[in-house]
Design a protein around this motif. Structure first.
Motif, PDB file in Angstrom:
ATOM      1  N   LEU A  54      16.671  28.106 101.740  1.00 33.92           N
ATOM      2  CA  LEU A  54      17.622  28.922 100.989  1.00 33.92           C
ATOM      3  C   LEU A  54      17.003  30.274 100.632  1.00 33.92           C
ATOM      4  CD1 LEU A  54      20.256  29.370  99.401  1.00 33.92           C
ATOM      5  CD2 LEU A  54      19.148  28.229  97.472  1.00 33.92           C
ATOM      6  N   ALA A  55      15.801  30.248 100.093  1.00 35.95           N
ATOM      7  CA  ALA A  55      15.136  31.487  99.705  1.00 35.95           C
ATOM      8  C   ALA A  55      14.880  32.376 100.923  1.00 35.95           C
ATOM      9  CB  ALA A  55      13.829  31.173  98.976  1.00 35.95           C
ATOM     10  N   SER A  56      14.460  31.770 102.023  1.00 35.76           N
ATOM     11  CA  SER A  56      14.192  32.540 103.242  1.00 35.76           C
ATOM     12  C   SER A  56      15.458  33.178 103.789  1.00 35.76           C
ATOM     13  CB  SER A  56      13.565  31.645 104.315  1.00 35.76           C
ATOM     14  OG  SER A  56      12.311  31.182 103.903  1.00 35.76           O
ATOM     15  N   SER A  57      16.571  32.467 103.696  1.00 39.47           N
ATOM     16  CA  SER A  57      17.845  33.021 104.163  1.00 39.47           C
ATOM     17  C   SER A  57      18.202  34.277 103.374  1.00 39.47           C
ATOM     18  CB  SER A  57      18.961  31.987 104.016  1.00 39.47           C
ATOM     19  OG  SER A  57      18.715  30.882 104.831  1.00 39.47           O
ATOM     20  N   LEU A  58      18.026  34.208 102.061  1.00 42.59           N
ATOM     21  CA  LEU A  58      18.314  35.373 101.226  1.00 42.59           C
ATOM     22  C   LEU A  58      17.324  36.505 101.505  1.00 42.59           C
ATOM     23  CD1 LEU A  58      19.233  33.541  97.929  1.00 42.59           C
ATOM     24  CD2 LEU A  58      20.777  34.892  99.360  1.00 42.59           C
ATOM     25  N   TYR A  59      16.073  36.166 101.724  1.00 41.89           N
ATOM     26  CA  TYR A  59      15.052  37.171 102.029  1.00 41.89           C
ATOM     27  C   TYR A  59      15.418  37.926 103.307  1.00 41.89           C
ATOM     28  CZ  TYR A  59      10.575  39.120 103.516  1.00 41.89           C
ATOM     29  OH  TYR A  59       9.580  39.958 103.950  1.00 41.89           O
ATOM     30  N   VAL A  60      15.774  37.192 104.344  1.00 38.73           N
ATOM     31  CA  VAL A  60      16.152  37.820 105.625  1.00 38.73           C
ATOM     32  C   VAL A  60      17.382  38.702 105.430  1.00 38.73           C
ATOM     33  CG1 VAL A  60      17.035  37.348 107.952  1.00 38.73           C
ATOM     34  CG2 VAL A  60      15.066  36.088 107.082  1.00 38.73           C
ATOM     35  N   GLN A  61      18.335  38.234 104.646  1.00 40.41           N
ATOM     36  CA  GLN A  61      19.527  39.037 104.365  1.00 40.41           C
ATOM     37  C   GLN A  61      19.135  40.350 103.687  1.00 40.41           C
ATOM     38  OE1 GLN A  61      22.531  36.839 102.238  1.00 40.41           O
ATOM     39  NE2 GLN A  61      23.560  38.690 101.560  1.00 40.41           N
ATOM     40  N   ASP A  94      16.376  36.937  92.224  1.00 40.18           N
ATOM     41  CA  ASP A  94      15.810  36.954  90.880  1.00 40.18           C
ATOM     42  C   ASP A  94      16.560  35.975  89.972  1.00 40.18           C
ATOM     43  OD1 ASP A  94      13.850  37.928  89.053  1.00 40.18           O
ATOM     44  OD2 ASP A  94      15.408  39.162  88.115  1.00 40.18           O
ATOM     45  N   MET A  95      17.868  35.910  90.093  1.00 41.52           N
ATOM     46  CA  MET A  95      18.664  34.951  89.334  1.00 41.52           C
ATOM     47  C   MET A  95      18.264  33.525  89.706  1.00 41.52           C
ATOM     48  SD  MET A  95      21.517  32.680  89.756  1.00 41.52           S
ATOM     49  CE  MET A  95      22.058  33.262  91.335  1.00 41.52           C
ATOM     50  N   LEU A  96      18.056  33.288  90.995  1.00 40.57           N
ATOM     51  CA  LEU A  96      17.629  31.978  91.464  1.00 40.57           C
ATOM     52  C   LEU A  96      16.270  31.616  90.869  1.00 40.57           C
ATOM     53  CD1 LEU A  96      18.522  29.695  93.386  1.00 40.57           C
ATOM     54  CD2 LEU A  96      17.291  30.883  95.201  1.00 40.57           C
ATOM     55  N   ARG A  97      15.378  32.599  90.789  1.00 33.27           N
ATOM     56  CA  ARG A  97      14.059  32.378  90.184  1.00 33.27           C
ATOM     57  C   ARG A  97      14.209  31.992  88.717  1.00 33.27           C
ATOM     58  NH1 ARG A  97      11.171  35.057  86.843  1.00 33.27           N
ATOM     59  NH2 ARG A  97      12.474  36.894  86.985  1.00 33.27           N
ATOM     60  N   GLU A  98      15.058  32.717  87.998  1.00 27.45           N
ATOM     61  CA  GLU A  98      15.263  32.426  86.571  1.00 27.45           C
ATOM     62  C   GLU A  98      15.875  31.040  86.361  1.00 27.45           C
ATOM     63  OE1 GLU A  98      17.643  35.515  84.801  1.00 27.45           O
ATOM     64  OE2 GLU A  98      16.222  37.084  85.365  1.00 27.45           O
ATOM     65  N   LYS A  99      16.887  30.705  87.143  1.00 31.55           N
ATOM     66  CA  LYS A  99      17.605  29.441  86.964  1.00 31.55           C
ATOM     67  C   LYS A  99      16.776  28.229  87.376  1.00 31.55           C
ATOM     68  CE  LYS A  99      21.632  31.046  85.597  1.00 31.55           C
ATOM     69  NZ  LYS A  99      22.259  30.688  84.335  1.00 31.55           N
ATOM     70  N   THR A 100      15.808  28.423  88.264  1.00 34.39           N
ATOM     71  CA  THR A 100      14.992  27.299  88.728  1.00 34.39           C
ATOM     72  C   THR A 100      13.628  27.264  88.053  1.00 34.39           C
ATOM     73  OG1 THR A 100      14.186  28.593  90.613  1.00 34.39           O
ATOM     74  CG2 THR A 100      16.129  27.195  90.981  1.00 34.39           C
ATOM     75  N   ALA A 106       4.685  24.476  92.804  1.00 32.33           N
ATOM     76  CA  ALA A 106       3.862  25.691  92.785  1.00 32.33           C
ATOM     77  C   ALA A 106       4.052  26.486  94.075  1.00 32.33           C
ATOM     78  CB  ALA A 106       2.396  25.335  92.582  1.00 32.33           C
ATOM     79  N   GLU A 107       4.158  25.788  95.188  1.00 28.71           N
ATOM     80  CA  GLU A 107       4.346  26.459  96.485  1.00 28.71           C
ATOM     81  C   GLU A 107       5.701  27.166  96.556  1.00 28.71           C
ATOM     82  OE1 GLU A 107       3.877  22.934  98.723  1.00 28.71           O
ATOM     83  OE2 GLU A 107       1.714  23.148  98.911  1.00 28.71           O
ATOM     84  N   GLU A 108       6.746  26.506  96.079  1.00 25.65           N
ATOM     85  CA  GLU A 108       8.079  27.110  96.091  1.00 25.65           C
ATOM     86  C   GLU A 108       8.133  28.330  95.185  1.00 25.65           C
ATOM     87  OE1 GLU A 108      10.836  23.127  96.905  1.00 25.65           O
ATOM     88  OE2 GLU A 108      10.249  23.666  94.856  1.00 25.65           O
ATOM     89  N   SER A 109       7.517  28.212  94.022  1.00 21.58           N
ATOM     90  CA  SER A 109       7.490  29.330  93.082  1.00 21.58           C
ATOM     91  C   SER A 109       6.731  30.518  93.667  1.00 21.58           C
ATOM     92  CB  SER A 109       6.849  28.884  91.775  1.00 21.58           C
ATOM     93  OG  SER A 109       6.873  29.909  90.838  1.00 21.58           O
ATOM     94  N   GLN A 110       5.599  30.235  94.292  1.00 24.31           N
ATOM     95  CA  GLN A 110       4.796  31.289  94.913  1.00 24.31           C
ATOM     96  C   GLN A 110       5.567  31.941  96.067  1.00 24.31           C
ATOM     97  OE1 GLN A 110       1.055  29.896  96.479  1.00 24.31           O
ATOM     98  NE2 GLN A 110       0.198  31.948  96.582  1.00 24.31           N
ATOM     99  N   LEU A 111       6.255  31.144  96.850  1.00 26.53           N
ATOM    100  CA  LEU A 111       7.054  31.669  97.954  1.00 26.53           C
ATOM    101  C   LEU A 111       8.128  32.617  97.431  1.00 26.53           C
ATOM    102  CD1 LEU A 111       7.936  31.442 101.037  1.00 26.53           C
ATOM    103  CD2 LEU A 111       9.532  29.694 100.233  1.00 26.53           C
ATOM    104  N   LEU A 112       8.851  32.187  96.408  1.00 31.29           N
ATOM    105  CA  LEU A 112       9.925  32.995  95.837  1.00 31.29           C
ATOM    106  C   LEU A 112       9.391  34.289  95.231  1.00 31.29           C
ATOM    107  CD1 LEU A 112      12.911  33.291  95.241  1.00 31.29           C
ATOM    108  CD2 LEU A 112      12.584  31.873  93.208  1.00 31.29           C
TER     109      LEU A 112
END
Length: 133
Positions: A54-61, A94-100, A106-112
């Motif tokens: 999900l995060a990668s899809s948004l990043y590519v967008q 950023d909203m996704l980061r706040e809500k999650t 730790a890996e997911e947080s670092q990726l985001l």
């Protein structure tokens, strides 16, 4: 209707399900005996629906909106800069980061965090280039 007749039945409105009336297969969501939804032919193998995807899809967008990645498979397609869309994508991540917060590994947080940082830096760079041109 006998069990054998049910196995061979596929209503015309359900033909798009890919049903091939194979008794050894399990029932698909259309109710036909035949291919299951997971047996449907696809154009490519999709990754599992997880947070990094999900995060990668948004990043590519975001990168496509900044004109840093082609948005089309067409070699001749021009990469357009759409700063408003890029900002929206950054805000969404950023909203996704706040809500999650507190619910990610730790890996997911670092990726985001890394994706947000890269997008923000690229945004500032592209915005500066737009102002010069």
């Amino acid at each position: 209707m006998s069990e054998e007749q049910k196995k061979d039945e596929c209503k015309p409105s359900e033909e798009s399900c890919g049903c091939q009336a194979q008794p050894e297969k399990t029932e698909s969501s259309c109710g036909c005996q035949g291919q299951t939804d997971n047996d449907q032919p696809s154009e490519g193998v999709l990754p599992p629906p997880d947070f990094p995807f999900l995060a990668s899809s948004l990043y590519v967008q975001g990168m496509m909106s900044l004109g840093l990645m082609p948005g089309s498979l067409n070699k001749d397609a021009q990469m357009e800069v759409k700063l408003d869309r890029a900002q929206h994508t950054i805000d969404t991540l950023d909203m996704l980061r706040e809500k999650t917060s507190g619910n990610l590994t730790a890996e997911e947080s670092q990726l985001l965090e890394g994706m947000l940082h890269q997008l923000r830096m690229a945004y500032v760079q592209v915005q500066g280039e737009q102002g010069k041109g």
